[in-house]
Design an enzyme around this catalytic site. Structure first.
Site, short mmCIF file in Angstrom:
data_model
loop_
_atom_site.label_atom_id
_atom_site.label_comp_id
_atom_site.label_asym_id
_atom_site.label_seq_id
_atom_site.Cartn_x
_atom_site.Cartn_y
_atom_site.Cartn_z
N GLY A 90 68.16 30.97 -53.79
CA GLY A 90 69.44 31.28 -54.43
C GLY A 90 69.61 30.53 -55.73
N LYS A 99 72.18 29.60 -67.10
CA LYS A 99 71.16 28.85 -66.37
C LYS A 99 71.27 27.39 -66.81
CE LYS A 99 66.16 28.99 -65.51
NZ LYS A 99 64.96 29.83 -65.68
N ASP A 105 69.97 18.97 -59.39
CA ASP A 105 71.17 18.57 -60.13
C ASP A 105 71.89 19.74 -60.77
OD1 ASP A 105 69.46 19.28 -62.16
OD2 ASP A 105 69.33 17.30 -63.08
N GLY A 106 71.34 20.96 -60.61
CA GLY A 106 72.02 22.13 -61.16
C GLY A 106 71.86 22.29 -62.66
N ARG A 138 65.84 40.41 -57.23
CA ARG A 138 64.43 40.03 -57.13
C ARG A 138 63.83 40.57 -55.83
NH1 ARG A 138 65.10 34.62 -59.78
NH2 ARG A 138 67.19 34.74 -60.62
N ASP A 141 60.50 35.32 -55.64
CA ASP A 141 61.85 35.12 -56.20
C ASP A 141 61.83 35.15 -57.72
OD1 ASP A 141 60.36 32.67 -55.58
OD2 ASP A 141 62.00 31.64 -56.58
N ASN A 142 60.64 35.22 -58.30
CA ASN A 142 60.54 35.33 -59.76
C ASN A 142 60.01 36.70 -60.16
OD1 ASN A 142 61.45 32.71 -60.04
ND2 ASN A 142 59.39 31.82 -60.14
P1 AMP Z 1 62.57 28.18 -60.23
O1 AMP Z 1 61.40 27.31 -60.04
O2 AMP Z 1 63.35 27.86 -61.51
O3 AMP Z 1 62.28 29.63 -60.12
O4 AMP Z 1 63.57 27.79 -59.07
C1 AMP Z 1 63.28 27.86 -57.72
C2 AMP Z 1 64.52 27.53 -56.93
O5 AMP Z 1 64.91 26.17 -57.18
C3 AMP Z 1 65.73 28.36 -57.27
O6 AMP Z 1 66.46 28.54 -56.09
C4 AMP Z 1 66.48 27.50 -58.25
O7 AMP Z 1 67.84 27.81 -58.32
C5 AMP Z 1 66.24 26.12 -57.68
N1 AMP Z 1 66.32 25.08 -58.71
C6 AMP Z 1 65.41 24.83 -59.69
N2 AMP Z 1 65.80 23.79 -60.44
C7 AMP Z 1 66.97 23.35 -59.95
C8 AMP Z 1 67.88 22.30 -60.30
N3 AMP Z 1 67.65 21.48 -61.34
N4 AMP Z 1 68.99 22.16 -59.56
C9 AMP Z 1 69.23 22.98 -58.54
N5 AMP Z 1 68.43 23.96 -58.15
C10 AMP Z 1 67.31 24.17 -58.84
MG MG Z 2 63.10 31.31 -60.25
#
Ligand code: AMP
Ligand code: MG
Length: 493
Positions: free
Chosen positions: A86, A109, A121-122, A180, A247-248
């Site tokens: 998510g 984002k 940390d979002g 996705r 998910d990507n």
């Molecule tokens: P990603 O690697 O960017 O495709 O992210 C994979 C998952 O990790 C997704 O659910 C993202 O929302 C979550 N995610 C990645 N980086 C962060 C972050 N800094 N804080 C919270 N969730 C993250």
């Molecule tokens: Mg992703």
């Protein structure tokens, strides 16, 4: 300002998301604003630069009509199923219909924690945000379906990454949608029958309206086709996504989530740049196979819609498998089509496609064995077609073998050679300017010191990839070999 939001996802699939506002940031400041994309979306770029506009782009204010939410999804990451991922650091603001009548998601984002953040940390760091901006614009200019950046905004806050504080940023992302393969996987796992059907219907209406209602195998084939087309473009341009987890991978067929991605320099099917892809699962040459693997996961999500107990129905499994197998030939066709265009062969009337296949395979084999720079070599072929027959020959170790290929290609191209017809066509599809890894790194390093000029210039140059301009020669030159040999990309999360 009237953003013209019309939020079908929030209305129809609210059970797949959590309503949550972005978390405000200390000191928002626009770094990059995509003015032409703003206009395409029916938004006023001038207004977006005002404090009220920047506040929306930073997540500090809610735009009129926006219904911020974090989408839920699952996903297979490096082959392992994660039941709940998510938007852990993203917020869908809503949907707008652009001036061409296309519905587009607007999302932030790096916009703060959500119920899906787990330990994160979002937030997002400046470097990866600018990188996603540059890569998306480059891919768009190269004719590859892709999400794009509307804006990059500095937050005035620090995030902790790789053992140190880094400046934070928020990206505004525009996408056909953020649905996705992983979204479908979550739906299959969690949703009831009715919700599963309404999700499939939503995907069909939004992305594949040519498919008849309720034709779930037809929907599967439409997604397979869209991904085959996408992968053909990636492969013919030498693009490595780096983290093709389910998910990507979008259901629309757009490239999404530019993390540890890179363009090839020397053509090499084994090329891996991502720091986290230690097994080479997503190496350049493996990408079509990985896309097909992901599509098999998507097919599994559709099976329950086709029969109450799909595992007891071998014919059904076979029918779905057939649709997945069709990815292979669909990719091969699309890939050959891409290369025929790159080689000018589509301009030769009445030429048999089978003959072209041999030419393309032989060229790829030469690119590989000679470790030729993918982008530069393909671009140089335009000059060969103009009569500069030695511009590649002088770069190779086995000139006899190269000349043999080149002569066969030029013979095939002969009808389109006069008046530079073939060369002109080739120069419109074979880029000079791609976001080469050393240029991206250099521009991001400057941005980290507060100098945005190099990243602005890089965006300008890669947004106009086909036209040769005085003063831009360095953007067309391969990286020093020792740079590429040690190059590693990071997810930057
Ligand atoms: P990603 O690697 O960017 O495709 O992210 C994979 C998952 O990790 C997704 O659910 C993202 O929302 C979550 N995610 C990645 N980086 C962060 C972050 N800094 N804080 C919270 N969730 C993250
Ligand atoms: Mg992703």
């Amino acid at each position: 300002m009237d953003w013209g939001f019309d939020n079908t996802f929030a209305r129809e699939l609210d059970w797949l998301a959590v309503a949550v506002d972005p978390v405000p940031v200390a000191e928002p400041r626009v770094l990059l604003l995509n003015e032409s994309l703003a206009v395409e979306l029916g938004l006023d770029p001038e207004w977006l630069r005002t404090p009220a506009g920047v506040a929306v782009l930073a997540g500090n204010a809610r735009a009129e009509g926006s219904q911020p939410l974090a989408q839920a999804y699952a996903g297979h990451q490096f082959g392992q199923f994660s039941p709940l991922l998510g938007d852990g650091r993203a917020h869908l603001l809503g949907e707008v219909v652009d001036i061409h009548g296309q519905r587009r998601d607007l999302a932030l984002k790096g916009s703060g924690r959500t119920p899906f953040s787990r330990g994160g940390d979002g937030r997002a760091a400046l470097g990866p945000v600018l990188r996603e901006y540059v890569m998306g614009e480059a891919m768009h200019a190269l004719g590859v379906p892709t999400t794009r950046a509307l804006a990059a905004v500095a937050t005035g806050e620090q995030v902790w990454r790789d053992g140190g504080p880094r400046p934070g940023a928020v990206l505004t992302r525009v996408a056909a949608s953020h649905l996705r393969v992983g979204t479908a996987e979550l739906v299959r796992m969690r949703a009831g029958d009715e919700q599963q059907a309404s999700f499939a219907a939503y995907v069909r209406r939004r992305h594949h309206p040519g498919v008849a209602e309720g034709d779930h195998l037809g929907l599967l084939s439409a997604v397979v086709e869209a991904q085959a087309e996408l992968l053909a473009r990636w492969m013919s341009l030498g693009f490595i996504h780096g983290v093709m987890n389910t998910d990507n991978m979008t259901l629309s067929g757009e490239t999404i989530d530019y993390g540890p991605c890179a363009f090839l320099e020397a053509h090499d099917p084994a090329a891996v740049f991502s720091s986290i892809d230690t097994g080479g699962r997503y190496r350049f040459g493996a990408q079509p196979g990985m896309a097909q693997w992901n599509l098999a996961r998507y097919a599994e999500t559709l099976l329950p819609l086709l029969a109450p107990d799909p595992s007891a129905d071998p014919e059904l499994i076979e029918a779905a498998t057939e649709r997945i197998r069709a990815f292979g030939p669909a990719f091969d066709r699309a890939h050959l089509r891409q290369w025929r265009t790159r080689l000018g062969l589509d301009l030769v009337e009445g030429r048999g496609v089978e003959e072209d296949q041999v030419l393309v395979e032989d060229l790829l084999s030469l690119l590989r064995s000679e470790r030729l720079d993918h982008t530069r070599t393909v671009r140089l072929l335009g000059r060969v077609a103009r009569g500069e027959t030695s511009v590649v020959t002088e770069l190779v170790e086995d000139p006899a073998r190269w000349s043999q290929w080149q002569d066969a290609w030029l013979a095939a191209l002969a009808p389109a050679l006069p008046d530079g017809v073939a060369a002109a066509g080739m120069d419109q599809v074979n880029p000079l300017h791609i976001p080469r890894n050393h240029l991206v790194e250099e521009a991001l390093a400057a941005a980290l010191t507060g100098d945005l000029a190099p990243v602005e210039e890089l965006v300008r140059v890669v947004s106009d990839p086909f036209v040769e301009r005085a003063g831009q020669e360095r953007y067309a030159a391969p990286a020093p070999a020792d740079f590429t040999a040690g190059y590693v990309t990071y997810c930057g999360t």
